[in-house]
Design an enzyme around this catalytic site. Structure first.
Site, PDB file in Angstrom:
ATOM      1  N   ARG A   1     -37.271 -17.845  57.002  1.00 25.77           N
ATOM      2  CA  ARG A   1     -36.054 -17.540  56.210  1.00 25.77           C
ATOM      3  C   ARG A   1     -37.109 -19.378  54.862  1.00 25.77           C
ATOM      4  NH1 ARG A   1     -30.782 -19.700  58.299  1.00 25.77           N
ATOM      5  NH2 ARG A   1     -30.455 -18.115  59.322  1.00 25.77           N
TER       6      ARG A   1
ATOM      7  N   CYS B   1     -21.754 -15.918  60.019  1.00 24.05           N
ATOM      8  CA  CYS B   1     -22.301 -16.378  58.881  1.00 24.05           C
ATOM      9  C   CYS B   1     -22.407 -15.295  57.665  1.00 24.05           C
ATOM     10  CB  CYS B   1     -24.312 -15.293  58.986  1.00 24.05           C
ATOM     11  SG  CYS B   1     -24.341 -16.474  61.531  1.00 24.05           S
TER      12      CYS B   1
ATOM     13  N   LYS C   1     -25.630 -28.715  56.393  1.00 18.58           N
ATOM     14  CA  LYS C   1     -25.195 -27.578  54.678  1.00 18.58           C
ATOM     15  C   LYS C   1     -24.527 -28.209  53.862  1.00 18.58           C
ATOM     16  CE  LYS C   1     -25.485 -23.787  57.676  1.00 18.58           C
ATOM     17  NZ  LYS C   1     -25.106 -22.612  57.825  1.00 18.58           N
TER      18      LYS C   1
ATOM     19  N   CYS D   1     -22.907  -9.213  57.636  1.00 19.10           N
ATOM     20  CA  CYS D   1     -24.221 -10.693  58.118  1.00 19.10           C
ATOM     21  C   CYS D   1     -25.433  -9.577  58.695  1.00 19.10           C
ATOM     22  CB  CYS D   1     -23.374 -11.473  59.357  1.00 19.10           C
ATOM     23  SG  CYS D   1     -23.547 -10.593  60.715  1.00 19.10           S
TER      24      CYS D   1
ATOM     25  N   LYS E   1     -27.012 -28.303  62.891  1.00 21.89           N
ATOM     26  CA  LYS E   1     -27.053 -28.056  61.397  1.00 21.89           C
ATOM     27  C   LYS E   1     -26.230 -28.723  60.013  1.00 21.89           C
ATOM     28  CE  LYS E   1     -26.554 -23.682  62.606  1.00 21.89           C
ATOM     29  NZ  LYS E   1     -25.939 -22.358  62.278  1.00 21.89           N
TER      30      LYS E   1
ATOM     31  N   CYS F   1     -30.287  -9.739  65.283  1.00 18.19           N
ATOM     32  CA  CYS F   1     -29.842 -11.121  65.210  1.00 18.19           C
ATOM     33  C   CYS F   1     -29.541 -11.520  67.212  1.00 18.19           C
ATOM     34  CB  CYS F   1     -29.204 -11.316  64.696  1.00 18.19           C
ATOM     35  SG  CYS F   1     -27.769 -12.770  65.466  1.00 18.19           S
TER      36      CYS F   1
ATOM     37  N   CYS G   1     -20.358 -12.176  65.626  1.00 16.80           N
ATOM     38  CA  CYS G   1     -20.228 -12.652  66.501  1.00 16.80           C
ATOM     39  C   CYS G   1     -19.434 -13.386  65.398  1.00 16.80           C
ATOM     40  CB  CYS G   1     -21.438 -12.622  67.192  1.00 16.80           C
ATOM     41  SG  CYS G   1     -22.277 -14.131  66.220  1.00 16.80           S
TER      42      CYS G   1
ATOM     43  N   ARG H   1     -29.656 -28.292  56.088  1.00 19.63           N
ATOM     44  CA  ARG H   1     -30.350 -26.454  55.475  1.00 19.63           C
ATOM     45  C   ARG H   1     -30.828 -26.549  53.647  1.00 19.63           C
ATOM     46  NH1 ARG H   1     -29.348 -23.160  59.491  1.00 19.63           N
ATOM     47  NH2 ARG H   1     -30.002 -23.936  61.930  1.00 19.63           N
TER      48      ARG H   1
END
Ligand code: SRM
Ligand code: SF4
Length: 560
Positions: A71, A478, A210, A429, A208, A435, A474, A140
């Site tokens: 990524r 995302c 953001k 996603c 994480k 994934c 899930c 991120r």
């Protein structure tokens, strides 16, 4: 809290503490050609380098086929024409011949073999594109509004996003050493044990983090879903400061009430010179108070939910050394992108192209990947990736427009974006087969699901409506499903949780309408809802608002 989560959390914290350079044994495994994959520990370190070790889930019956996903990190989604071309070549040579625009304005390369990973990383960096901290327990990619025509402040805000992204990047030298210099790094060396990142310390963040900027009234960034948000406040076209938003986030786990999607709170207003100090203050609140005992409960949103806005504001003020003023009024009217041709403030044009689920590829007669390559080779426009997984070709002089349209149309791509409004507002996603966390299909089923939805809309005379549909494999969120007017969230093979009630400006969370809906039940269920919508809607009412006013109210009343 489950035993697995405790073990995972303890392991992650110990790994960061024990190896603050984040180098693990990545270099050694790279050098060992007989190793088909990286170790479990390196799997965690690799994320900080922007790499996920995955396996092709379609082939699991034959055993694990390991591959890597890389990524990038493009603050504000901006890349030059040359950088785009470098990405296109890498996707062809080393990945699965597709470029995947992400919901945070990056590219993902899927399907890279271990033997090609160093070359991929080196060539990205040679073209001045980094992947450091694209993943991992750090800041991120910093998002920012990419669309030139929406405000004269776009360029200034993009520059701030780039600057902040650099300031907040981790300082470990391991990234350069491993990927660019090809050095071996010794886990037990003095340097590793002694290294302390100036911002993140030895343990980095609990989870994480953001950050995003947005310029009202267009909420093209989904600002409320970020840990940290800066809402641009302008007067007479001049930036006078930012409203600070904090504590947004969407990830949750099915059946775990400790986890939930949450919209960011509005904390206060500050003037532009304090931007860096405020960002660092918020990040260090997360660093110091985020739940390091439970990764599922470790995001900043839970700190806000547990300790409240007043406590949080006080912390930020102390750490930044300023007083936040009361938030200035602002309003969002819409999410999404401007597609097609639009005039920029400088007299040039930009072209917004819809990219279904962000996947740039050649498929049948629709050769988006090759068409874009040809256009960008010839004219070198700047490229911008949007938070809705679309692409903009920017700064196009008027005399190039015709030729760009011609080249694209030779490849089956129309600059007019001849898709339904609902399709263009949709997101899914990646989910299967790449994934590792997917419980159900998403990107692979969404186009067909939308075709069937379009048929129903047409039959009911609703084909001109825009309904925001989002799908994920899930509950991690995302494609930001909890903001959709309709959302389908994978719960098991061919089973989805069905959500209704997001709004046009993406300022409202939707709610669960039905659980464990089978794939084949989705369209019949939507047909029933849309028939009611047609009959009972108010003048000009959107589907999401109708669902809140009528459908979800009935469900709540029935439960009361
Ligand atoms: Fe995500 C994990 C893909 C945006 C919440 N996300 C993953 C992983 C890396 C799976 C994994 O950990 O093994 C997925 C890789 C799939 C693949 O094969 O490519 C993945 N996330 C994506 C992307 C590519 C989705 C897309 O359709 O574009 C987005 C990449 C963004 C980027 O460039 O940085 C992406 N992920 C998001 C967003 C949306 C956003 O940030 O605006 C969210 C919800 C917002 C939030 O963070 O709360 C999101 N991803 C998660 C979570 C849940 C985090 C949580 O707090 O619980 C996970 C799982 C985790 O972290 O453990 C996850
Ligand atoms: Fe994977 Fe779930 Fe994210 Fe989809 S929402 S990419 S299935 S982690």
């Amino acid at each position: 809290m489950g035993f697995d989560t405790i073990i995972l959390t303890q392991r992650n914290e110990a790994l960061k503490q024990g190896n603050p350079l984040l180098s693990g044994t990545i270099a050694q495994t790279l050098a060992d050609e007989s190793a088909e994959c990286f170790s479990h520990d390196d799997y965690e370190f690799l994320k900080f380098h922007g790499i996920y070790q995955q396996d092709d889930r379609d082939k699991r019956k034959e055993g694990k086929h390991y591959m890597l996903m890389v990524r990038t990190k493009f603050p504000g989604g901006v890349l030059s024409g040359d950088q785009y071309l470098a990405c296109d070549s890498l996707a062809t040579e080393y990945a699965n011949n597709t470029l995947r625009i992400t919901t945070r304005q990056d590219f993902q390369f899927h399907g890279i073999l271990k033997s090609n990973i160093r070359q991929t990383m080196r060539r990205l960096n040679d073209a001045l594109m980094s992947t450091i901290a694209a993943c991992g327990d750090v800041e991120r990619n910093v998002m920012a509004p990419p669309t030139p025509a929406t405000s004269p402040l776009v360029d200034e805000v993009l520059a701030q996003a780039r600057k902040l992204s650099n300031t907040l990047a981790p300082r470990t030298p391991a990234y350069h050493a491993i990927w660019l210099n090809g050095q071996e790094l010794n886990l037990n060396s003095q340097t590793n044990g002694d290294f302390v990142d100036p911002l993140y310390g030895k343990s980095y963040l609990p989870r994480k983090f953001k950050t995003a900027f947005v310029i009202p009234p267009l909420n093209d960034i989904d600002i409320y879903t970020n840990d940290l948000g800066f809402v641009v406040i302008a007067e007479n076209g001049r930036l006078i400061g930012y409203n600070l938003l904090a504590g947004g986030g969407l990830g949750m786990s099915h059946g775990n009430t400790l986890t939930f999607p949450r919209l960011a709170d509005v904390i206060g207003f500050f003037t532009p010179e304090h931007l860096e100090a405020v960002a660092k203050a918020v990040i260090t609140v997360h660093r110091d108070f985020g739940d390091r005992t439970n990764r599922k409960h470790a995001r900043l949103k839970y700190v806000l939910a547990d300790r409240g806005v007043d406590w949080f504001r006080d912390q930020v003020e102390q750490r930044a050394g300023i007083r936040l003023e009361p938030a200035r009024p602002f309003q969002f009217t819409k999410q999404g992108d401007l597609l097609g041709w639009h005039k920029q403030t400088n007299g040039n044009y930009f072209l917004g192209l819809f990219v279904e689920n962000g996947r740039i590829r050649d498929i049948n007669g629709y050769k988006l990947k090759t068409g874009l390559r040809r256009v960008i080779e010839k004219f070198r426009p700047e490229v911008r990736l949007t938070a809705s997984q679309n692409l903009l070709l920017v700064h196009v002089p008027p005399d190039q427009q015709g030729e760009i349209e011609r080249i694209l149309s030779e490849h089956g791509v129309s600059a007019r974006n001849p898709f339904s409004r609902t399709r263009m507002a949709s997101m899914a996603c990646p989910a299967l087969p790449t994934c590792g966390l997917a419980l159900a299909e998403s990107e692979r089923t969404m186009p067909d699901l939308l075709t069937r939805l379009e048929d129903v809309l047409k039959e009911l005379g609703l084909e001109d409506e825009e309904i925001i549909v989002r799908m994920t494999g899930c509950p991690n969120g995302c494609a930001r499903p909890y903001m959709g007017e309709i959302a389908l969230v994978g719960k098991g093979p061919n089973r989805y949780q069905f959500y209704l009630g997001g709004n046009e400006a993406s300022t409202r969370l939707n709610k669960v309408y039905k659980d464990m809906v089978k794939g084949e039940e989705i369209i019949p269920e939507l047909r029933r809802l849309l028939e009611r919508f047609k009959r009972e809607r108010l003048d000009g009412e959107r589907f999401g608002d109708f669902c809140v006013r009528v459908v979800l109210k009935e469900t709540t009343d029935a439960q009361a």
